[in-house]
Each structure stands twice: as C-alpha cells, then as structure tokens.
Design a protein around this motif. Structure first.
Motif, mmCIF file in Angstrom:
data_model
loop_
_atom_site.group_PDB
_atom_site.id
_atom_site.type_symbol
_atom_site.label_atom_id
_atom_site.label_comp_id
_atom_site.label_asym_id
_atom_site.label_seq_id
_atom_site.Cartn_x
_atom_site.Cartn_y
_atom_site.Cartn_z
ATOM 1 N N ARG A 1 -17.790 -10.284 8.153
ATOM 2 C CA ARG A 1 -16.373 -10.418 7.971
ATOM 3 C C ARG A 1 -15.618 -9.906 9.009
ATOM 4 N N VAL B 1 -13.164 4.938 11.537
ATOM 5 C CA VAL B 1 -12.424 3.654 10.987
ATOM 6 C C VAL B 1 -11.924 2.879 11.914
ATOM 7 N N PHE B 2 -12.232 1.416 11.366
ATOM 8 C CA PHE B 2 -11.680 0.382 12.442
ATOM 9 C C PHE B 2 -10.611 -0.492 11.538
ATOM 10 N N CYS B 3 -11.123 -0.787 10.375
ATOM 11 C CA CYS B 3 -10.273 -1.884 9.584
ATOM 12 C C CYS B 3 -9.243 -1.256 8.713
ATOM 13 N N GLY B 4 -9.868 0.183 8.299
ATOM 14 C CA GLY B 4 -8.910 0.803 7.024
ATOM 15 C C GLY B 4 -8.661 0.347 5.984
ATOM 16 N N ILE B 5 -9.332 -0.929 5.689
ATOM 17 C CA ILE B 5 -9.106 -1.598 4.177
ATOM 18 C C ILE B 5 -10.325 -1.962 3.601
ATOM 19 N N GLY B 6 -11.545 -1.305 4.341
ATOM 20 C CA GLY B 6 -12.923 -1.724 3.274
ATOM 21 C C GLY B 6 -13.411 -2.847 3.623
ATOM 22 N N VAL B 7 -13.299 -3.666 4.828
ATOM 23 C CA VAL B 7 -13.765 -4.990 5.261
ATOM 24 C C VAL B 7 -14.755 -4.688 6.148
ATOM 25 N N VAL C 1 -9.485 2.592 18.763
ATOM 26 C CA VAL C 1 -9.036 1.093 18.723
ATOM 27 C C VAL C 1 -9.245 0.817 17.206
ATOM 28 N N ALA D 1 -5.327 -0.973 9.675
ATOM 29 C CA ALA D 1 -5.723 0.320 9.602
ATOM 30 C C ALA D 1 -4.737 1.095 9.818
ATOM 31 N N ARG E 1 0.883 -1.096 -0.077
ATOM 32 C CA ARG E 1 0.005 -0.192 -0.129
ATOM 33 C C ARG E 1 0.985 1.201 0.035
ATOM 34 N N THR F 1 -7.587 -1.753 13.892
ATOM 35 C CA THR F 1 -6.860 -2.799 13.702
ATOM 36 C C THR F 1 -5.404 -2.372 13.374
#
Lengths: 473, 104
Positions: free
Chosen positions: A426, B63-69, A145, A150, A46, A147
C-alpha cells in the motif's frame, strides 16, 4: 455466521459514504453503512472520540455543521444501519446474477475474535477514499518523518502534535490545512515546501478564472488557511522540496532543494534546516482493493472508471469520492449523493450533478498544478528504502529488474520482496511500479490487486469456516 | 523540548472534554494517557517516537501514516501480536509489548 440481505450496502463512512447513505435513504432504500473506524467522518472529519468530545471542534474543520447534521440524520433514520468497526476482508461475486457476498469482521482493529458477518446486497457503493502517496528520499523512513495525513489524524483525533518544530512538504493544497492543524495543536511550523513551481501553479490555478467562480466555498476554505499562514509568518516556498532527512534514531534536520519543472533538484540550491518532525505528502492514491476484487475497471492512473451516475463497469456497483479521482470533499459529497440516489433507483438532483461536474474540473486543475513529476526518481540513493515493511532499497529493485529482465510486476515483487510485507504494497506500490516501468518493465501490473483486502488472522478465518460448516444441514 | 507532544487541555482551542486517565503498561513501564486515545496517541503523548525495528536492517519504526495503511506501528496488545497502534484505542490496563523489547 450471520448472512444478511440488504438493498444498498455502502463501504466507507467518510464524506462520500455518508452523502451516499443520506441520498439512498431519501430515495426510499434500506441502507447498511460499513465503517472500519469507531466513528463516522472518515479522514476529512476525523475528530476526538465521544469521551473527549471537543466543545469547539469546528476550529479544526470545514463543513463541521454539515457533518453533524448528516451524522444525526443517519443515526435517527430507521432505514439506516450504521455498522462501526466493520472491516471488509473479501467480496465474492457468484456467477449467474446472484447478489455478491461481502465478508466483514466486526470488532476492534486487528482483533482476534471479531464477529464474522456476511452481507448480500443488491447494490454496493464503494466510498473507501484515498491515501497519501509519499515519495522516497534518503532518510524518509526515520521516525519523525510522517505523512501529512498522520500529522492531521494525530492533531484532530488525539490532540497530539507530531513535533515542536515542523516542516510541511510535498505537493497540493492539502498541505495547507495540515499547517493550520499543527499550529492549533501547539506546534511551530517553520515552512511549507511545495514541489511545483510558481509557473505550474499559475497554469493550474489561474487559467480560465471564470470557472473558479463556481467553487467559491473552496476558494474561501483555502483563503482561510493562507490567512492563518500569513498571521503565523509561515513561509511558503514553491518549487522546493525535502530531498533528504538526517538523524540517528529520529529526524534532526532535513535538506531542502529547489526543483526544476520535472522535480529534479537544481544543483547548488541545497540547504539544511533543523526540525524535529517533517510531514510529507506528494499526492493521493485511491484505496481500490475492494473495487478491484469485484472487477471494476480502472483507468491508467488506477482510478475506478464511472459513468455520469457513478456506475462502475460492474452491474449494481457504484464508486464515489477519491476512488474515482482526487478532488476533495466537495466532489466526494456530490459523487456520494449521485451514487446513493441512483443506487436507490431515483434521479439525482440536477444541482448536485452540476456541482459534481464543477468540482471534477477543479480536480483536473489539481493534477495540472500539483501532479507528481518523474524527476522524483533522482531523489533516492541506491541505499534508500523503497519498501519500508521488507527493508528493500531502491537500488536492489533496480538491480533485480536489470539482472533478470523480468517483465511481470508479480515476479519482480517475489524476487525483491518489495510490497510483500504487512502493508501489502500500500505504501510503496505506486513508487515501485514507477521505478520498474522506468527500468523498462513492459508488463505493469497493479500492486493494489489483493484477493484478501486486509490482513485477517487465521484463527478468525478458521472460526468463520467452522461456523459455516455447523450451519450446513 | 523535541518530538511529539499532546497539547495540554487548558491550552487547547478545541476544548476537549476531560475523559479521565487511562493507564497502560508498555514493556513493563506504566504510561498514562487519556481515555479515548489510541495506543499510538498515548505513546506519542509521552514523547515516544518509535517502538519497532525494521526486519532486515533494524531501523527504528513508529507511526508513519497514522491511518492504518502502512503497518509501521505494529505492537502486541494483551498477547495479540501485530496490532496497529494508530488504530487501536488504549484500554485501561492494556499490556503492551513492543518488538524493541522482545528478541525478534
């Protein structure tokens, strides 16, 4: 709507997909590479968009030169069509050996009037990668919080640090590059909490050391991250994790606790630490929805089963990268090359087959050292959110499971609504499955089964069918 | 200072090219970022951490996952609802409505 036949269709433009495209082209195939984002590279590579292109982007990357080389090759090869902004939403497999129909919307993410396309490939290579699995704990849904992925995506793709005083927690070597990215994006990392204890880490990483000699590049990469942590005095605590996040509108502090070998918190070891962000990653799960829609067999852990040539159980369908097991970039590159060469009808290089086998062994070490342990189920309280989309708590799911004695995952999903929100399970799917199976659910399903792989607007679907009708004579 | 922040270009070891500003309107307020940033990137670059509420308990979401999931970061872009802020690049003059501003 356009229908287009092609020889090898690759879904996913990360390391595995790029490697597959390159190998298929080398084998003389005509290739279409579909990528949902607006650049190649996947999550691993990325990077900043072309308009902000960094002069020194390699400071956040490994194998950055390799990425640039492969990207250039794919762009310059007339046999390769790279389609960016390509969102695959369904795959149909007609009976009778006809080519599968891969339905795609091309345009901006979640757009309203994207261009519908259908590809009719002779072979498909899935390289859709993995996503993080974050285990629930009280407060895990508070803003602040994130991931760990992220934090990584915002650092690499935006140059935004998720916080100023950040804790990184979870399990696995992926936590280390996240620390480096955060530091190089201006954040202070106050520590890394690895859930696995030293004993287990040693069992995974220090046994049969002679085998690791073949993975020198990996060791070098990890060594670099460790040096950076030492340089910035970032403490690394094994056998420790975040068991709660606290705050009103966003995270203000977290509770850390020591864990036993099963990841149960050790009483009396809790302590509060002030943070403004915490990045959590307990492991990765494969993004299998497309592979499942065509009927690929998966193993007990949800990974797609492949043979030595990366063939799945479905004829002319291949998988490469995190879909077949979590092994990192080296394994993804090797698997992609093998899948691409085989799909093009050629023999993969012997050296890459050897590399694949070496890095598969590496993936097994990863699982031994960092694999999720069942004690996590003691972290959430009854009121802790399980499904973020539908606000379903861990307690509600356990109660419904006990009260209805429902055995089917599907019926439990419908009763509790866990996994029915916009993300379609998911995020919570695996956690829900594990909680239900510990409630005596005898009929575990796979929450990743979704006939429509991504949300598509009804207007776009209507436009697709009306244009199909127009084409009918 | 607390929360998310964009690293100023002059301090950035990556040395990003100056892409020029992008201005979007979020619930009537003008926010600026850099060309090429995602809508989430612009919001977070301005220190915003949440812009949505969970459906039943009204807990804040960003935002949590930041990758669209995870679909936690949904917002409305130029009247199109349910757009993932982490996936969509900010366009000059984009009009964003967050769920926090509307009566949902």
């Amino acid at each position: 709507m356009s229908e287009k036949a092609c020889q090898v269709l690759i879904i996913g433009g990360g390391p595995a997909g790029m490697s597959a495209a390159r190998a298929a082209l080398a084998g003389g195939a005509q290739v279409v590479l579909l990528e949902a984002g607006d650049a190649l590279g996947g999550q691993f590579w990325r990077h900043l968009p072309e308009s902000r292109k960094g002069g020194e982007e390699q400071v956040l990357h490994h194998k950055w030169r390799h990425f640039n080389t492969v990207q250039r090759e794919l762009r310059d090869d007339p046999g390769c069509e790279v389609v960016l902004g390509a969102h695959v939403w369904a795959i149909e497999r007609p009976d009778g050996g006809q080519a599968p129909a891969v339905h795609v919307m091309v345009g901006p993410p979640d757009g309203a009037d994207r261009e519908p396309r259908t590809y009719l490939p002779q072979s498909i290579i899935f390289a859709t990668g993995g996503q993080e699995r974050t285990l629930p704990f009280p407060g895990w849904d508070l803003p602040g919080v994130y991931t760990a992925g992220a934090a990584q995506a915002l650092a690499k793709g935006e140059r935004v640090a998720v916080g100023q005083r950040v804790l990184v927690a979870g399990a696995g070597p992926f936590l280390l590059p996240v620390v480096t990215s955060l530091i190089r994006t201006g954040a202070t990392v106050i520590g890394v909490a690895e859930a696995s204890g030293w004993k287990r880490l040693a069992k995974g990483w220090l046994s049969r050391p002679w085998e690791l000699a073949a993975t020198r590049s990996k060791a070098g990469e990890l060594g670099g991250y460790l040096r950076e942590m030492v340089h910035h005095r970032v403490p690394y605590r094994a056998g420790t994790t975040v068991i709660a996040a606290h705050g009103e509108e966003s995270v203000e502090s977290v509770t850390l606790a020591r864990l036993d070998a099963d990841w149960k918190p050790v009483p009396g070891t809790q302590r509060r630490v002030e943070v403004d962000a915490v990045c959590v990653s307990h492991g990765f799960v494969p993004r299998t929805e497309l592979a499942l829609t065509v009927g690929c067999t998966v193993d007990a852990h949800g990974f797609v089963v492949v043979d030595d040539q990366q063939r799945t159980s479905v004829e002319n369908v291949f998988c490469a990268g995190e879909l077949t097991g979590i092994g990192g970039v080296d394994l993804a590159l090797a698997e992609g090359e093998i899948a691409g060469a085989t799909a093009a009808g050629t023999q993969p290089r012997a050296s890459v087959v050897k590399a694949r086998n070496v890095f598969r062994a590496f993936a097994e070490r990863l699982q031994t050292a960092h694999g999720i342990r069942p004690g996590w189920q003691t972290w959430p309280e009854p009121g802790t959110t399980l499904c973020r989309c539908e606000d379903v708590t861990v307690g509600e799911v356990r109660e419904v499971a006990a009260a209805t004695q429902a055995r089917g995952l599907r019926s439990l999903k419908l009763t509790t609504r866990a996994g029915l929100g916009p993300c379609q399970g998911r995020t919570c799917g695996r956690n829900t499955e594990e909680i239900l199976s510990s409630c005596g659910l005898l009929d575990p399903g796979r929450t990743a089964r979704r006939p429509i792989a991504i949300p598509v607007r009804l207007g776009e679907l209507a436009a697709t069918t009306s244009s199909q009708r127009e084409e009918t004579p | 200072m607390r929360g998310p922040r964009r690293l100023p270009a002059e301090q950035d070891p990556v040395r990003p090219k100056d892409s020029g500003p992008v201005t979007i309107t979020v619930d009537g307020e003008s926010l600026s970022g850099l060309q090429g940033q995602s809508i989430a990137g612009v919001l977070m670059g301005n220190g915003r951490q949440s812009w949505r509420r969970s459906p039943r308990t009204g807990r804040p979401r960003g935002v949590f996952c930041g990758i669209g999931v995870c679909f936690d970061c949904l917002l409305t872009v130029n009247d199109i609802p349910d757009v993932r802020a982490c996936q969509r690049r900010a366009g000059e003059g984009d009009v964003i409505t967050t769920q926090e501003a509307s009566d949902v």
